[in-house]
Motif scaffolding. Structure first.
Motif, PDB file in Angstrom:
ATOM      1  N   ARG A   1       0.866  -1.184   0.000  1.00 45.45           N
ATOM      2  CA  ARG A   1       0.000   0.000   0.000  1.00 45.45           C
ATOM      3  C   ARG A   1       0.893   1.221   0.000  1.00 45.45           C
ATOM      4  N   ALA A   2       0.825   1.977  -1.088  1.00 45.82           N
ATOM      5  CA  ALA A   2       1.755   3.094  -1.273  1.00 45.82           C
ATOM      6  C   ALA A   2       1.080   4.454  -1.263  1.00 45.82           C
ATOM      7  N   GLU A   3      -0.244   4.498  -1.167  1.00 38.77           N
ATOM      8  CA  GLU A   3      -0.962   5.772  -1.220  1.00 38.77           C
ATOM      9  C   GLU A   3      -2.168   5.712  -0.286  1.00 38.77           C
ATOM     10  N   GLY A   4      -2.799   6.884  -0.095  1.00 40.51           N
ATOM     11  CA  GLY A   4      -4.004   6.932   0.718  1.00 40.51           C
ATOM     12  C   GLY A   4      -3.729   7.220   2.177  1.00 40.51           C
ATOM     13  N   PHE A   5      -3.051   8.346   2.460  1.00 37.83           N
ATOM     14  CA  PHE A   5      -2.713   8.726   3.825  1.00 37.83           C
ATOM     15  C   PHE A   5      -3.216  10.143   4.095  1.00 37.83           C
ATOM     16  N   GLU A   6      -3.727  10.359   5.303  1.00 38.74           N
ATOM     17  CA  GLU A   6      -4.296  11.654   5.639  1.00 38.74           C
ATOM     18  C   GLU A   6      -3.249  12.753   5.616  1.00 38.74           C
ATOM     19  N   GLN A   7      -2.050  12.460   6.126  1.00 45.95           N
ATOM     20  CA  GLN A   7      -0.941  13.409   6.119  1.00 45.95           C
ATOM     21  C   GLN A   7       0.346  12.632   5.906  1.00 45.95           C
ATOM     22  N   ALA A   8       1.217  13.121   5.046  1.00 44.67           N
ATOM     23  CA  ALA A   8       2.498  12.446   4.844  1.00 44.67           C
ATOM     24  C   ALA A   8       3.563  13.437   4.394  1.00 44.67           C
ATOM     25  N   ILE A   9       4.755  13.251   4.963  1.00 43.41           N
ATOM     26  CA  ILE A   9       5.945  13.956   4.496  1.00 43.41           C
ATOM     27  C   ILE A   9       6.478  13.179   3.297  1.00 43.41           C
ATOM     28  N   GLU A  10       6.946  13.877   2.284  1.00 46.74           N
ATOM     29  CA  GLU A  10       7.564  13.193   1.147  1.00 46.74           C
ATOM     30  C   GLU A  10       9.071  13.426   1.166  1.00 46.74           C
ATOM     31  N   HIS A  11       9.827  12.357   0.967  1.00 46.65           N
ATOM     32  CA  HIS A  11      11.281  12.496   0.832  1.00 46.65           C
ATOM     33  C   HIS A  11      11.760  11.604  -0.302  1.00 46.65           C
ATOM     34  N   ASP A  12      12.971  11.868  -0.778  1.00 46.44           N
ATOM     35  CA  ASP A  12      13.422  11.193  -2.002  1.00 46.44           C
ATOM     36  C   ASP A  12      14.309   9.985  -1.733  1.00 46.44           C
ATOM     37  N   THR A  13      14.291   9.470  -0.510  1.00 50.23           N
ATOM     38  CA  THR A  13      15.094   8.300  -0.176  1.00 50.23           C
ATOM     39  C   THR A  13      14.592   7.072  -0.927  1.00 50.23           C
ATOM     40  N   VAL A  14      15.524   6.284  -1.455  1.00 47.79           N
ATOM     41  CA  VAL A  14      15.161   5.042  -2.132  1.00 47.79           C
ATOM     42  C   VAL A  14      15.134   3.932  -1.085  1.00 47.79           C
ATOM     43  N   LEU A  15      13.943   3.440  -0.774  1.00 48.28           N
ATOM     44  CA  LEU A  15      13.778   2.405   0.250  1.00 48.28           C
ATOM     45  C   LEU A  15      13.134   1.160  -0.346  1.00 48.28           C
ATOM     46  N   GLN A  16      13.600   0.005   0.072  1.00 43.99           N
ATOM     47  CA  GLN A  16      12.867  -1.224  -0.197  1.00 43.99           C
ATOM     48  C   GLN A  16      11.632  -1.248   0.705  1.00 43.99           C
TER      49      GLN A  16
ATOM     50  N   ASN B   1      16.187  13.179  11.868  1.00 48.21           N
ATOM     51  CA  ASN B   1      17.019  14.300  11.436  1.00 48.21           C
ATOM     52  C   ASN B   1      18.466  14.089  11.870  1.00 48.21           C
ATOM     53  N   LEU B   2      19.306  15.089  11.673  1.00 48.64           N
ATOM     54  CA  LEU B   2      20.721  14.951  12.007  1.00 48.64           C
ATOM     55  C   LEU B   2      20.967  14.852  13.508  1.00 48.64           C
ATOM     56  N   ASP B   3      19.991  15.211  14.314  1.00 50.59           N
ATOM     57  CA  ASP B   3      20.115  15.087  15.763  1.00 50.59           C
ATOM     58  C   ASP B   3      19.665  13.719  16.263  1.00 50.59           C
ATOM     59  N   GLY B   4      19.272  12.840  15.335  1.00 45.47           N
ATOM     60  CA  GLY B   4      18.785  11.521  15.738  1.00 45.47           C
ATOM     61  C   GLY B   4      17.380  11.541  16.288  1.00 45.47           C
ATOM     62  N   GLN B   5      16.650  12.610  16.038  1.00 45.47           N
ATOM     63  CA  GLN B   5      15.271  12.733  16.506  1.00 45.47           C
ATOM     64  C   GLN B   5      14.313  12.422  15.360  1.00 45.47           C
ATOM     65  N   ALA B   6      13.265  11.681  15.673  1.00 44.34           N
ATOM     66  CA  ALA B   6      12.325  11.248  14.641  1.00 44.34           C
ATOM     67  C   ALA B   6      11.406  12.392  14.222  1.00 44.34           C
ATOM     68  N   VAL B   7      11.308  12.608  12.917  1.00 47.81           N
ATOM     69  CA  VAL B   7      10.374  13.589  12.369  1.00 47.81           C
ATOM     70  C   VAL B   7       9.144  12.900  11.788  1.00 47.81           C
ATOM     71  N   GLY B   8       9.205  11.575  11.673  1.00 45.74           N
ATOM     72  CA  GLY B   8       8.086  10.836  11.134  1.00 45.74           C
ATOM     73  C   GLY B   8       8.335   9.346  11.164  1.00 45.74           C
ATOM     74  N   LEU B   9       7.388   8.589  10.632  1.00 42.09           N
ATOM     75  CA  LEU B   9       7.482   7.139  10.525  1.00 42.09           C
ATOM     76  C   LEU B   9       7.333   6.769   9.060  1.00 42.09           C
ATOM     77  N   ASN B  10       8.365   6.138   8.483  1.00 45.93           N
ATOM     78  CA  ASN B  10       8.306   5.755   7.076  1.00 45.93           C
ATOM     79  C   ASN B  10       7.146   4.793   6.853  1.00 45.93           C
ATOM     80  N   ILE B  11       6.237   5.166   5.947  1.00 48.54           N
ATOM     81  CA  ILE B  11       5.020   4.382   5.770  1.00 48.54           C
ATOM     82  C   ILE B  11       4.881   3.768   4.386  1.00 48.54           C
ATOM     83  N   ALA B  12       5.579   4.303   3.363  1.00 47.27           N
ATOM     84  CA  ALA B  12       5.424   3.716   2.030  1.00 47.27           C
ATOM     85  C   ALA B  12       6.502   4.202   1.071  1.00 47.27           C
TER      86      ALA B  12
END
Length: 344
Positions: free
Chosen positions: A276-291, A301-312
């Motif tokens: 499932r790659a779409e259909g989220f109420e709110q999502a940050i987009e980033h260009d990381t290539v993930l399996q 972020n660079l401080d090791g603090q979470a800004v989100g949870l990778n979902i798709a």
């Protein structure tokens, strides 16, 4: 993470960016940059090792029947974690820790709307992930750590939190283009409308709780629902009104292969995408290539603090992460649901 380590990571990250920029602007006759210095190359990932060191005990790798399916983000020291629900199939669920120990795990609750599952990890030494208090910015580094000494991948935030519509699903009708009202001209074989007994000439007067007067309104409402969800249609036939529940379905392969089934085919051409790659109420987009199996863990972020949870992982250059405020809200909701279920 110490201030010295943070400063080191930031300096190295800047150096990586400058090298990449310089390399891209050089003449083609100049030797290409070594692959281990690409953004997700081994040498570049080692530059972000302090970030992994600060987060690896806040992440586990989930296996189903010994096959890795997702990462999970530790939310509490007693092993409550969040992960991507649709990647967790039936079977024996276990979790690998940063200590290279495999422990039992179990699903406690699921939020189907955001594709998030609450998991209990039965392991020692787990630390809750630290959440960033600042909002993300376009252009900032986005790091996907795992349980290893170096991150799984790094990327850049490309879009701020926004709604991601689901992959298109259909009720299976064709409208009469000459009619002013949303009148059915034909039914698609095997789809929900035909299975529910709708007929040519039926007029749609309401979708769920929303009254409709034209076909554009129906199309716009249906667009916000995903495959497998149920719509309640109120219809008019021969002057009589009645209701039918219609299950949304994808187009048959015979039509989808010609590009009528949405954007998923394009994403698959560019590499593996999430179930499932779409259909989220709110999502940050980033260009990381993930399996796909790298979803479920934190985006930091660079401080090791979470800004989100990778979902798709949605396409070659698009990965989505649920933003921190939404993740924390989902955790509270799922935790309460698990408590109610345990008490029943």
């Amino acid at each position: 993470m110490s201030n010295l380590a943070i400063g080191s990571v930031r300096a190295l990250a800047l150096a990586v960016a400058l090298v990449a920029t310089t390399a891209s602007g050089q003449d083609r006759s100049v030797p290409a940059l070594a692959r281990n210095r690409y953004r997700s190359g081994e040498e570049t990932l080692r530059a972000f090792a302090p970030v992994s060191e600060a987060t690896r005990t806040s992440i586990v790798k989930l296996n189903v029947n010994s096959a890795t399916v997702a990462l999970a983000t530790i939310m509490t020291s007693d092993g409550l974690a969040l992960t991507k629900a649709s990647e967790i199939k039936k079977g024996k669920l276990t979790a690998w820790l940063a200590t290279e120990k495999e422990v039992d795990a179990e699903i406690l609750a699921t939020d189907e709307d955001e594709d998030v599952a609450l998991v209990r990890v039965h392991g020692p030494g787990l630390k809750p992930v630290r959440w960033a208090s600042d909002s993300v910015s376009v252009g900032q580094w986005a790091i996907t750590p795992g349980i290893a000494d170096t991150p799984q991948a790094v990327g850049i935030i490309s879009a701020l939190p926004r709604r991601i519509r689901p992959t298109r699903a259909y009720i299976g009708i064709e409208f009469d283009l000459k009619a002013a009202r949303p009148q059915i001209a034909a039914l698609m074989e095997g789809l929900g409308a035909e299975k529910a007994g709708l007929k040519q000439g039926d007029i749609i007067v309401r979708v769920n709780e929303t009254g409709v007067t034209n076909r554009e309104q129906v199309i716009e409402i249906v667009r916000d629902f995903r495959e497998g969800q149920i719509l309640k249609l109120r219809l008019q036939r021969a002057g009589q009104e009645f209701e039918k529940d219609i299950k949304l379905m994808p187009l048959p392969a015979s039509l989808a292969e010609f590009g009528f089934g949405g954007r998923r085919g394009l994403g698959e051409l560019n590499g593996a995408v999430s179930t499932r790659a779409e259909g989220f109420e709110q999502a940050i987009e980033h260009d990381t290539v993930l399996q796909p199996w790298l979803c479920g863990g934190p985006l930091v972020n660079l401080d090791g603090q979470a800004v989100g949870l990778n979902i798709a992982h949605a396409s070659r250059v698009s990965t989505y992460a649920l933003p921190a405020p939404l993740v924390k809200s989902l955790f509270e909701k799922l935790s309460q649901s698990a408590v109610r279920r345990a008490g029943s």
